[in-house]
Design a protein around this motif. Structure first.
Motif, PDB file in Angstrom:
ATOM      1  N   SER A 284      -2.550   8.569 -17.013  1.00  0.00           N
ATOM      2  CA  SER A 284      -2.066   7.028 -16.443  1.00  0.00           C
ATOM      3  C   SER A 284      -3.531   6.534 -15.811  1.00  0.00           C
ATOM      4  O   SER A 284      -3.758   5.453 -15.831  1.00  0.00           O
ATOM      5  CB  SER A 284      -0.940   7.044 -15.507  1.00  0.00           C
ATOM      6  OG  SER A 284      -0.006   7.967 -15.805  1.00  0.00           O
ATOM      7  N   GLU A 285      -3.948   7.524 -14.994  1.00  0.00           N
ATOM      8  CA  GLU A 285      -5.504   7.096 -14.256  1.00  0.00           C
ATOM      9  C   GLU A 285      -6.430   6.794 -15.305  1.00  0.00           C
ATOM     10  O   GLU A 285      -7.243   5.722 -15.082  1.00  0.00           O
ATOM     11  CB  GLU A 285      -5.714   8.193 -13.374  1.00  0.00           C
ATOM     12  CG  GLU A 285      -4.498   8.075 -12.161  1.00  0.00           C
ATOM     13  CD  GLU A 285      -4.906   9.545 -11.088  1.00  0.00           C
ATOM     14  OE1 GLU A 285      -5.773  10.362 -11.542  1.00  0.00           O
ATOM     15  OE2 GLU A 285      -4.334   9.572 -10.179  1.00  0.00           O
ATOM     16  N   GLU A 286      -6.664   7.511 -16.334  1.00  0.00           N
ATOM     17  CA  GLU A 286      -7.450   7.340 -17.304  1.00  0.00           C
ATOM     18  C   GLU A 286      -7.371   5.742 -17.895  1.00  0.00           C
ATOM     19  O   GLU A 286      -8.192   5.111 -18.198  1.00  0.00           O
ATOM     20  CB  GLU A 286      -7.526   8.324 -18.282  1.00  0.00           C
ATOM     21  CG  GLU A 286      -8.937   8.435 -19.343  1.00  0.00           C
ATOM     22  CD  GLU A 286      -8.612   9.609 -20.389  1.00  0.00           C
ATOM     23  OE1 GLU A 286      -9.624   9.326 -21.406  1.00  0.00           O
ATOM     24  OE2 GLU A 286      -7.820  10.585 -20.320  1.00  0.00           O
ATOM     25  N   ALA A 287      -6.026   5.547 -18.131  1.00  0.00           N
ATOM     26  CA  ALA A 287      -5.799   4.450 -18.832  1.00  0.00           C
ATOM     27  C   ALA A 287      -6.007   3.167 -17.870  1.00  0.00           C
ATOM     28  O   ALA A 287      -6.636   1.907 -18.607  1.00  0.00           O
ATOM     29  CB  ALA A 287      -4.249   4.237 -19.440  1.00  0.00           C
ATOM     30  N   THR A 288      -5.796   3.414 -16.564  1.00  0.00           N
ATOM     31  CA  THR A 288      -6.125   2.357 -15.815  1.00  0.00           C
ATOM     32  C   THR A 288      -7.712   2.121 -15.701  1.00  0.00           C
ATOM     33  O   THR A 288      -8.201   0.992 -15.561  1.00  0.00           O
ATOM     34  CB  THR A 288      -5.585   2.386 -14.386  1.00  0.00           C
ATOM     35  OG1 THR A 288      -4.067   3.008 -14.614  1.00  0.00           O
ATOM     36  CG2 THR A 288      -5.713   1.720 -13.444  1.00  0.00           C
ATOM     37  N   ASP A 289      -8.360   3.213 -15.840  1.00  0.00           N
ATOM     38  CA  ASP A 289      -9.956   3.179 -15.616  1.00  0.00           C
ATOM     39  C   ASP A 289     -10.375   2.382 -16.849  1.00  0.00           C
ATOM     40  O   ASP A 289     -11.366   1.549 -16.766  1.00  0.00           O
ATOM     41  CB  ASP A 289     -10.477   4.611 -15.662  1.00  0.00           C
ATOM     42  CG  ASP A 289     -10.263   5.319 -14.154  1.00  0.00           C
ATOM     43  OD1 ASP A 289      -9.774   4.668 -13.206  1.00  0.00           O
ATOM     44  OD2 ASP A 289     -10.207   6.349 -14.295  1.00  0.00           O
ATOM     45  N   ILE A 290      -9.859   2.524 -17.876  1.00  0.00           N
ATOM     46  CA  ILE A 290     -10.563   1.814 -19.091  1.00  0.00           C
ATOM     47  C   ILE A 290     -10.144   0.148 -19.252  1.00  0.00           C
ATOM     48  O   ILE A 290     -10.814  -0.519 -19.419  1.00  0.00           O
ATOM     49  CB  ILE A 290      -9.734   2.525 -20.490  1.00  0.00           C
ATOM     50  CG1 ILE A 290     -10.129   3.925 -20.610  1.00  0.00           C
ATOM     51  CG2 ILE A 290     -10.429   1.582 -21.590  1.00  0.00           C
ATOM     52  CD1 ILE A 290      -9.344   4.487 -21.770  1.00  0.00           C
ATOM     53  N   LEU A 291      -8.861   0.047 -18.537  1.00  0.00           N
ATOM     54  CA  LEU A 291      -8.454  -1.215 -18.422  1.00  0.00           C
ATOM     55  C   LEU A 291      -9.434  -1.836 -17.283  1.00  0.00           C
ATOM     56  O   LEU A 291      -9.963  -2.957 -17.548  1.00  0.00           O
ATOM     57  CB  LEU A 291      -6.952  -1.482 -17.789  1.00  0.00           C
ATOM     58  CG  LEU A 291      -6.187  -2.593 -18.198  1.00  0.00           C
ATOM     59  CD1 LEU A 291      -6.256  -3.056 -19.548  1.00  0.00           C
ATOM     60  CD2 LEU A 291      -4.867  -2.508 -17.707  1.00  0.00           C
TER      61      LEU A 291
END
Length: 313
Positions: A284-291
């Motif tokens: 989830s944190e990785e997804a948020t970072d990409i966003l």
């Protein structure tokens, strides 16, 4: 996760419910029974996450003031595809579940034959609806992907992610892996990743990608949205596996312990509960970072992804 978010989530789901109803086929003629079963399935409630992701991704790229009606047919189509997959999943030949979202499943009400047809009908209606939207939609800017027509690019994503190279492929691997005790653990871990990436992840990826394509994103940005969708989809499925063990059927609205009952390997059974929870957090944190990298800090999608991770049903 405050009440304010829950209220906005409920408002958005109600908005999507209204959109869906506008695309429902009329219950008449010789096909009336199958249409009734289709509409029963479609209106069984649910979080409406995938159409919500299409709309939110569209607004990120097109802007909040853009005409959102252009994505309505794709939102309806996505929910039809998701719903057909659940109808077929619940069938006696698959998971054989009698309840979903707190009410009787389609086959429990209409019989297995009609439920099979209802799933077929929903899948086909999804393409009819999306194609119709593409044919009648307003003119969009050129796309720098393989096809310059954004509607065709979106249709290509929808069909590809729903089929044998996406969700259906994941479901195939899922069925093949049931009770497959002789598979070495490393191979089982690879299989499980493929299942989660495709069975659950493919439609989430498609939702974010379609919203982005129609909203005016570049091919590179669409690819980043795909990666976000992959992470969120896998995290969502791992959370599902966790809830299948830790929750109750009253909270979930469906039977618990079905993974164990069906002899399924899950993230929890292969990696343990603590590692499963850690993976959800990391993905989830990785997804948020990409966003954030796309310039969309503090968007509703951030909150939505967060909600999915810490959800209890």
């Amino acid at each position: 996760m405050g009440n304010d978010f829950n209220k906005r989530l409920a408002d958005k789901a109600a908005h999507i419910e209204d959109i869906l109803k506008a695309f429902l086929p009329k219950e008449e003629g010789y096909a009336r029974t199958v249409i009734e079963a289709m509409n029963y399935s479609l209106l069984a409630g649910g979080k409406r996450l995938r159409p919500m992701m299409i709309l939110e991704a569209y607004k990120l790229f097109a802007g909040n003031d853009a005409d959102e009606k252009v994505v309505y047919p794709f939102m309806a189509a996505m929910e039809m595809i998701h719903t057909y997959s659940l109808v077929h999943d619940d069938l006696p030949a698959m998971d054989n579940d009698e309840y979903r979202r707190g009410r009787k499943t389609t086959h429990a009400v209409y019989g297995a034959g009609m439920a099979t047809l209802a799933g077929d009908g929903l899948l086909n209606l999804a393409y009819e609806t999306a194609i119709n939207g593409a044919m009648r939609g307003t003119t969009l800017s050129d796309y720098d992907g393989d096809n310059s027509n954004r509607y065709l690019a979106a249709l290509d994503i929808l069909a590809g992610k729903a089929g044998i190279y996406g969700m259906v492929g994941g479901q195939c691997a899922d069925i093949c892996a049931e009770n497959a005790t002789e598979i070495p653990e490393d191979e089982m871990k690879d299989t499980l990743h493929y299942i989660d990436e495709n069975k659950t992840g493919a439609l989430i990826e498609a939702s974010l990608m379609i919203g982005a394509v129609i909203g005016g994103a570049s091919a590179q940005q669409v690819s980043m949205m795909e990666k976000i969708g992959s992470n969120v989809g896998i995290a969502f499925q791992i959370q599902d596996d966790i809830l299948d063990i830790t929750s109750t059927s009253e909270v979930l609205g469906k039977p618990i312990g079905s993974d164990e009952k069906n002899g399924k390997s899950t993230y929890v059974s292969l990696y343990g509960m603590d590692n499963a929870r850690d993976s959800v957090k990391k993905l989830s944190e990785e997804a948020t970072d990409i966003l954030d990298g796309l310039g969309f800090e503090n968007s509703f999608l951030h909150e939505l992804f967060n909600y999915l991770i810490y959800r209890e049903k």
